[in-house]
Write a protein that holds these residues in place. Structure first.
Motif, mmCIF file in Angstrom:
data_model
loop_
_atom_site.group_PDB
_atom_site.id
_atom_site.type_symbol
_atom_site.label_atom_id
_atom_site.label_comp_id
_atom_site.label_asym_id
_atom_site.label_seq_id
_atom_site.Cartn_x
_atom_site.Cartn_y
_atom_site.Cartn_z
ATOM 1 N N ARG A 103 0.844 -1.203 0.000
ATOM 2 C CA ARG A 103 0.000 0.000 0.000
ATOM 3 C C ARG A 103 0.876 1.247 0.000
ATOM 4 O O ARG A 103 1.848 1.339 0.726
ATOM 5 C CB ARG A 103 -0.907 0.024 1.242
ATOM 6 N N ARG A 104 0.589 2.183 -0.867
ATOM 7 C CA ARG A 104 1.310 3.461 -0.878
ATOM 8 C C ARG A 104 0.287 4.576 -0.949
ATOM 9 O O ARG A 104 -0.819 4.391 -1.457
ATOM 10 C CB ARG A 104 2.236 3.579 -2.112
ATOM 11 N N SER A 105 0.665 5.739 -0.461
ATOM 12 C CA SER A 105 -0.209 6.896 -0.628
ATOM 13 C C SER A 105 -0.213 7.273 -2.099
ATOM 14 O O SER A 105 0.850 7.449 -2.699
ATOM 15 C CB SER A 105 0.314 8.063 0.202
ATOM 16 N N ARG A 107 -0.945 9.650 -5.274
ATOM 17 C CA ARG A 107 -1.062 11.088 -5.552
ATOM 18 C C ARG A 107 -1.305 11.388 -7.024
ATOM 19 O O ARG A 107 -1.132 12.514 -7.464
ATOM 20 C CB ARG A 107 0.178 11.821 -5.007
ATOM 21 N N HIS A 212 -4.943 15.705 -4.838
ATOM 22 C CA HIS A 212 -4.204 14.992 -5.886
ATOM 23 C C HIS A 212 -5.101 14.479 -7.011
ATOM 24 O O HIS A 212 -4.828 13.438 -7.606
ATOM 25 C CB HIS A 212 -3.415 13.828 -5.270
ATOM 26 N N CYS A 252 -5.130 8.054 -0.127
ATOM 27 C CA CYS A 252 -4.157 8.909 0.579
ATOM 28 C C CYS A 252 -4.864 9.647 1.712
ATOM 29 O O CYS A 252 -5.940 10.227 1.503
ATOM 30 C CB CYS A 252 -3.545 9.919 -0.392
ATOM 31 N N LEU A 253 -4.285 9.597 2.886
ATOM 32 C CA LEU A 253 -4.806 10.417 3.988
ATOM 33 C C LEU A 253 -4.466 11.872 3.693
ATOM 34 O O LEU A 253 -3.358 12.165 3.243
ATOM 35 C CB LEU A 253 -4.153 10.005 5.306
ATOM 36 N N ILE A 254 -5.408 12.767 3.963
ATOM 37 C CA ILE A 254 -5.159 14.188 3.672
ATOM 38 C C ILE A 254 -5.261 14.978 4.980
ATOM 39 O O ILE A 254 -6.326 15.487 5.355
ATOM 40 C CB ILE A 254 -6.148 14.733 2.605
ATOM 41 N N GLY A 255 -4.134 15.098 5.655
ATOM 42 C CA GLY A 255 -4.102 15.795 6.942
ATOM 43 C C GLY A 255 -4.412 17.278 6.814
ATOM 44 O O GLY A 255 -4.988 17.879 7.731
ATOM 45 N N TYR A 256 -4.043 17.874 5.667
ATOM 46 C CA TYR A 256 -4.317 19.308 5.483
ATOM 47 C C TYR A 256 -5.820 19.590 5.521
ATOM 48 O O TYR A 256 -6.254 20.619 6.044
ATOM 49 C CB TYR A 256 -3.744 19.794 4.143
ATOM 50 N N ARG A 298 11.581 0.731 5.063
ATOM 51 C CA ARG A 298 11.196 1.866 5.908
ATOM 52 C C ARG A 298 12.430 2.260 6.708
ATOM 53 O O ARG A 298 13.425 1.512 6.734
ATOM 54 C CB ARG A 298 10.091 1.446 6.886
HETATM 55 C C1 LIG Z 1 -2.110 11.656 9.555
HETATM 56 C C2 LIG Z 1 -1.573 11.707 8.145
HETATM 57 C C3 LIG Z 1 -1.819 12.807 7.359
HETATM 58 C C4 LIG Z 1 -1.357 12.846 6.043
HETATM 59 N N1 LIG Z 1 -1.632 13.930 5.271
HETATM 60 C C5 LIG Z 1 -1.247 13.960 3.984
HETATM 61 C C6 LIG Z 1 -1.589 15.074 3.151
HETATM 62 O O1 LIG Z 1 -2.231 16.035 3.571
HETATM 63 N N2 LIG Z 1 -1.207 15.013 1.860
HETATM 64 C C7 LIG Z 1 -0.507 13.954 1.334
HETATM 65 O O2 LIG Z 1 -0.195 13.976 0.151
HETATM 66 N N3 LIG Z 1 -0.147 12.899 2.118
HETATM 67 C C8 LIG Z 1 -0.511 12.877 3.413
HETATM 68 N N4 LIG Z 1 -0.197 11.797 4.205
HETATM 69 C C9 LIG Z 1 0.508 10.652 3.618
HETATM 70 C C10 LIG Z 1 1.969 10.552 4.100
HETATM 71 O O3 LIG Z 1 2.727 11.564 3.506
HETATM 72 C C11 LIG Z 1 2.473 9.155 3.724
HETATM 73 O O4 LIG Z 1 1.754 8.193 4.473
HETATM 74 C C12 LIG Z 1 3.956 8.964 3.984
HETATM 75 O O5 LIG Z 1 4.722 9.796 3.164
HETATM 76 C C13 LIG Z 1 4.406 7.508 3.745
HETATM 77 O O6 LIG Z 1 4.106 7.107 2.425
HETATM 78 P P1 LIG Z 1 3.154 5.844 2.125
HETATM 79 O O7 LIG Z 1 1.800 6.149 2.718
HETATM 80 O O8 LIG Z 1 3.116 5.731 0.638
HETATM 81 O O9 LIG Z 1 3.751 4.630 2.752
HETATM 82 C C14 LIG Z 1 -0.631 11.745 5.514
HETATM 83 C C15 LIG Z 1 -0.409 10.630 6.322
HETATM 84 C C16 LIG Z 1 -0.876 10.600 7.614
HETATM 85 C C17 LIG Z 1 -0.643 9.367 8.445
#
Ligand SMILES: Cc1cc2nc3c(=O)[nH]c(=O)nc-3n(C[C@H](O)[C@H](O)[C@H](O)COP(=O)(O)O)c2cc1C
Length: 306
Positions: A103-105, A107, A212, A252-256, A298
């Motif tokens: 699994r990867r985030s 974009r 994204h 993808c989680l979007i914390g913003y 990692r």
């Molecule tokens: C709480 C949280 C908030 C995040 N917010 C964002 C975000 O706003 N935008 C984004 O592109 N990725 C966001 N991410 C994704 C992280 O950047 C990503 O999980 C990290 O770089 C590791 O990459 P992977 O998920 O592909 O393993 C967030 C991840 C977490 C856990």
């Protein structure tokens, strides 16, 4: 006859008195009376977590928890074996490990909409996550079309424009910090520049630096009463991220988005989310328009055995 407390129903004619339910109950509300399982008569929703452990452990199917919907694991987009999977059997760890590590985030997304049935199944899987005191007080708001995601993105962008404008004000930053309110100064140091660049890219290149380009979004919130609302939401989100991958979806989680919605509550109002709810996680979803060649490592975790 059924012995019914507020939250547990026991059919005495079926109970074999094995005591399994008593052993697994985290709240100690069950006992044997005349060799039949019995729920404390004062059992209130406050004491019984309605976790369903007793129901799951009963070999005679003598127990039901009215609050639990047995149909929730009837998924629409895939078939699953409804039988409980005992630890160490049936699902090779290497398969789960491969999923977790792959699994990867995501974009980059295709504009193909995500089927509502898939979003619903993701949410059904999400709610099998643990939750503090089993409150399950999560809420899920789905945006299932690109225009809806874009509209939310505009509101969030407007929030960050206001934030950056404030943060540019040196006097405001420093005087707030002087009185202990260091948030704006912290924002300026850590986020101002990257947010500025992202907003310029959104404006000039029409690049969606927030979501994204995702055509779907699930916002996970909590209604009042949850003991650990943020943790619950992120655990639910984690189920969604992993399950999405198996369904061919990127996520993808979007914390913003979460930060903006927490600071400016009018954004959730625009989406019709009640004021009493708080958003803790935003999961962008869509069919991925990117692919990878390998699983990377990692950073070495700090592991301690004592
Ligand atoms: C709480 C949280 C908030 C995040 N917010 C964002 C975000 O706003 N935008 C984004 O592109 N990725 C966001 N991410 C994704 C992280 O950047 C990503 O999980 C990290 O770089 C590791 O990459 P992977 O998920 O592909 O393993 C967030 C991840 C977490 C856990």
């Amino acid at each position: 006859m059924h012995l019914t407390s507020t939250c547990v129903t026991i059919a005495p004619s079926r109970c074999a008195g094995c005591g399994n339910c008593i052993r697994v109950c985290p709240s100690d509300i069950l006992s044997l009376k005349n060799s039949i399982a019995h729920a404390a008569s004062d059992t209130s929703t406050a004491r019984c977590l309605q976790c369903g452990h007793c129901m799951a452990a009963c070999p005679e199917s003598a127990i039901t928890i009215p609050a639990l919907d047995p149909d929730l694991q009837d998924f629409t987009t895939f078939a699953t074996d409804p039988a409980w999977l005992p630890p160490g059997r049936g699902l090779p760890t290497q398969n789960l490990a491969r999923l977790i590590c792959s699994r990867r985030s995501c974009r980059h997304y295709k504009q193909t909409p995500v089927e509502k049935d898939k979003l619903t199944d993701l949410i059904r899987l999400a709610v099998f996550a643990p939750s503090g005191t089993n409150s399950q007080a999560w809420t899920f708001t789905c945006l299932s079309s690109r225009p809806e995601v874009l509209a939310l993105g505009q509101s969030i962008k407007a929030f960050f424009e206001r934030m950056n404008k404030k943060a540019e004000n040196f006097l405001l930053r420093k005087s707030l910090a002087l009185f202990g309110a260091k948030t704006l100064d912290h924002y300026y140091t850590n986020y101002y520049e990257s947010v500025k660049t992202a907003m310029e890219q959104m404006e000039k290149e029409k690049r969606d630096r927030l979501f994204h380009g995702a055509p779907a979004l699930i916002l996970i919130g909590s209604s009042p009463g949850a003991s650990c609302p943020k943790e619950d939401a992120l655990l639910a989100a984690s189920n969604i991220l992993l399950a999405a991958h198996t369904m061919g979806l990127g996520s993808c989680l979007i914390g913003y988005a979460v930060a903006a919605m927490g600071a400016d509550r009018s954004i959730q109002k625009e989406l019709g989310i009640p004021e009493s709810e708080t958003i803790h996680a935003a999961v962008a979803l869509g069919y991925p328009d990117e692919s990878y060649q390998r699983i990377t490592g990692r950073k070495q975790p700090a592991i301690r055995f004592r």
